[in-house]
Write an enzyme that holds these catalytic residues in place. Structure first.
Site, PDB file in Angstrom:
ATOM      1  N   LYS A  41       0.909  -1.320  -0.129  1.00  0.00           N
ATOM      2  CA  LYS A  41       0.152   0.031  -0.143  1.00  0.00           C
ATOM      3  C   LYS A  41       0.833   1.347  -0.134  1.00  0.00           C
ATOM      4  O   LYS A  41       2.065   1.389   0.623  1.00  0.00           O
ATOM      5  CB  LYS A  41      -0.967   0.010   1.088  1.00  0.00           C
ATOM      6  CG  LYS A  41      -0.190  -0.276   2.628  1.00  0.00           C
ATOM      7  CD  LYS A  41      -1.167  -0.162   3.614  1.00  0.00           C
ATOM      8  CE  LYS A  41      -0.362  -0.568   4.969  1.00  0.00           C
ATOM      9  NZ  LYS A  41      -1.140  -0.816   6.194  1.00  0.00           N
ATOM     10  N   ARG A  90      -2.496  -4.777  20.237  1.00  0.00           N
ATOM     11  CA  ARG A  90      -3.633  -3.926  20.712  1.00  0.00           C
ATOM     12  C   ARG A  90      -4.759  -4.849  21.092  1.00  0.00           C
ATOM     13  O   ARG A  90      -5.355  -4.506  22.329  1.00  0.00           O
ATOM     14  CB  ARG A  90      -4.071  -2.995  19.379  1.00  0.00           C
ATOM     15  CG  ARG A  90      -3.086  -1.988  19.319  1.00  0.00           C
ATOM     16  CD  ARG A  90      -3.173  -1.434  18.079  1.00  0.00           C
ATOM     17  NE  ARG A  90      -3.020  -2.276  16.764  1.00  0.00           N
ATOM     18  CZ  ARG A  90      -2.521  -2.078  15.639  1.00  0.00           C
ATOM     19  NH1 ARG A  90      -2.767  -0.689  15.356  1.00  0.00           N
ATOM     20  NH2 ARG A  90      -1.942  -2.753  14.906  1.00  0.00           N
ATOM     21  N   SER A 128      -2.180   3.813  12.884  1.00  0.00           N
ATOM     22  CA  SER A 128      -1.606   4.834  11.969  1.00  0.00           C
ATOM     23  C   SER A 128      -2.839   5.166  10.788  1.00  0.00           C
ATOM     24  O   SER A 128      -3.028   6.462  10.744  1.00  0.00           O
ATOM     25  CB  SER A 128      -0.332   4.514  11.319  1.00  0.00           C
ATOM     26  OG  SER A 128       0.771   4.239  12.061  1.00  0.00           O
TER      27      SER A 128
HETATM   28  P1  ADP Z   1      -0.220   0.363  12.453  1.00  0.00           P
HETATM   29  O1  ADP Z   1      -0.381   1.039  10.788  1.00  0.00           O
HETATM   30  O2  ADP Z   1      -1.472  -0.806  12.589  1.00  0.00           O
HETATM   31  O3  ADP Z   1      -0.341   1.454  13.390  1.00  0.00           O
HETATM   32  P2  ADP Z   1       2.502  -0.626  12.291  1.00  0.00           P
HETATM   33  O4  ADP Z   1       2.918  -1.498  11.105  1.00  0.00           O
HETATM   34  O5  ADP Z   1       3.089   0.769  12.147  1.00  0.00           O
HETATM   35  O6  ADP Z   1       0.813  -0.642  12.367  1.00  0.00           O
HETATM   36  O7  ADP Z   1       2.720  -1.160  13.538  1.00  0.00           O
HETATM   37  C1  ADP Z   1       4.207  -1.644  13.800  1.00  0.00           C
HETATM   38  C2  ADP Z   1       3.804  -2.432  15.186  1.00  0.00           C
HETATM   39  O8  ADP Z   1       3.395  -1.634  16.355  1.00  0.00           O
HETATM   40  C3  ADP Z   1       3.118  -3.630  15.092  1.00  0.00           C
HETATM   41  O9  ADP Z   1       3.555  -4.575  16.033  1.00  0.00           O
HETATM   42  C4  ADP Z   1       1.645  -3.261  15.722  1.00  0.00           C
HETATM   43  O10 ADP Z   1       1.186  -4.163  16.183  1.00  0.00           O
HETATM   44  C5  ADP Z   1       2.211  -2.351  16.761  1.00  0.00           C
HETATM   45  N1  ADP Z   1       1.111  -1.283  16.995  1.00  0.00           N
HETATM   46  C6  ADP Z   1       0.586  -0.201  16.255  1.00  0.00           C
HETATM   47  N2  ADP Z   1      -0.125   0.541  16.932  1.00  0.00           N
HETATM   48  C7  ADP Z   1      -0.311   0.155  18.240  1.00  0.00           C
HETATM   49  C8  ADP Z   1      -0.769   0.521  19.387  1.00  0.00           C
HETATM   50  N3  ADP Z   1      -1.818   1.662  19.473  1.00  0.00           N
HETATM   51  N4  ADP Z   1      -0.206  -0.159  20.598  1.00  0.00           N
HETATM   52  C9  ADP Z   1       0.266  -1.189  20.416  1.00  0.00           C
HETATM   53  N5  ADP Z   1       1.180  -1.482  19.542  1.00  0.00           N
HETATM   54  C10 ADP Z   1       0.739  -1.142  18.353  1.00  0.00           C
END
Ligand code: ADP
Length: 163
Positions: A41, A90, A128
């Protein structure tokens, strides 16, 4: 030295990510936040922008550094001399996918362990993509992303509207 890699797209960094970074920095000697480069994406922020955002927010954490990788995560982990992959959890909905990834990574490189850290419950709804959706609709993201990068994220949306 116990080194952990925390991989993700971080497009952009949220308080949920930062919470996991802070927690892991207390457990490991060194934590490498690794921004994934090969994304199917289309990301909103370039890898360089995402790295710079993370750097700004971790300046008070001396044992955390930022890098990026392409290709197999386990290769990056091994090349960095790290032993552990950190994943944030999460909700149960994260579990099935992460469970599968952890077992696949173990199959590829059996010496690398995946460890899961539970986020602070107040960030359990945060991602995100949620941040981007709210910002694109003009809602407030002030409580969702670190204040060091808030304005840059807002600027991206005003740029987009003008352009
Ligand atoms: P996203 O786009 O869902 O935020 P990322 O690929 O940037 O995902 O996430 C990287 C890592 O951070 C993954 O292990 C994801 O589970 C974790 N993560 C994302 N958001 C959170 C949150 N709010 N609390 C805990 N871990 C998170």
């Amino acid at each position: 030295m116990r080194i952990a890699v925390y991989p993700g797209s971080f497009d952009p960094l949220t308080y949920g990510h930062l919470d996991i970074i802070q927690r892991s920095s207390r457990v490991f000697d060194k934590v490498i936040v690794a921004v994934v480069k090969n994304q199917s994406k289309k990301p909103l922020f370039s890898v360089d922008e995402r790295i710079e955002f993370i750097k700004r927010c971790i300046s008070n954490l001396p044992n955390v550094e930022v890098d990026h990788f392409e290709g197999l995560l386990v290769n990056f982990v091994t090349n960095k001399g790290a032993q552990v992959i950190i994943k944030g959890l999460r909700a149960m909905s994260d579990f099935e996918y992460e469970f599968q990834m952890a077992l696949l990574n173990r199959k590829l490189q059996s010496e690398v362990e995946t460890m899961f850290l539970m986020t602070d419950h107040k960030y359990s709804y945060l991602s995100s993509s949620m941040v981007k959706e709210i910002a694109s609709l003009g809602g407030s993201i002030q409580d969702l992303v670190p204040e060091e990068i808030l304005q840059d994220i807002l600027d991206k949306y005003s740029e987009k509207q003008e352009g």
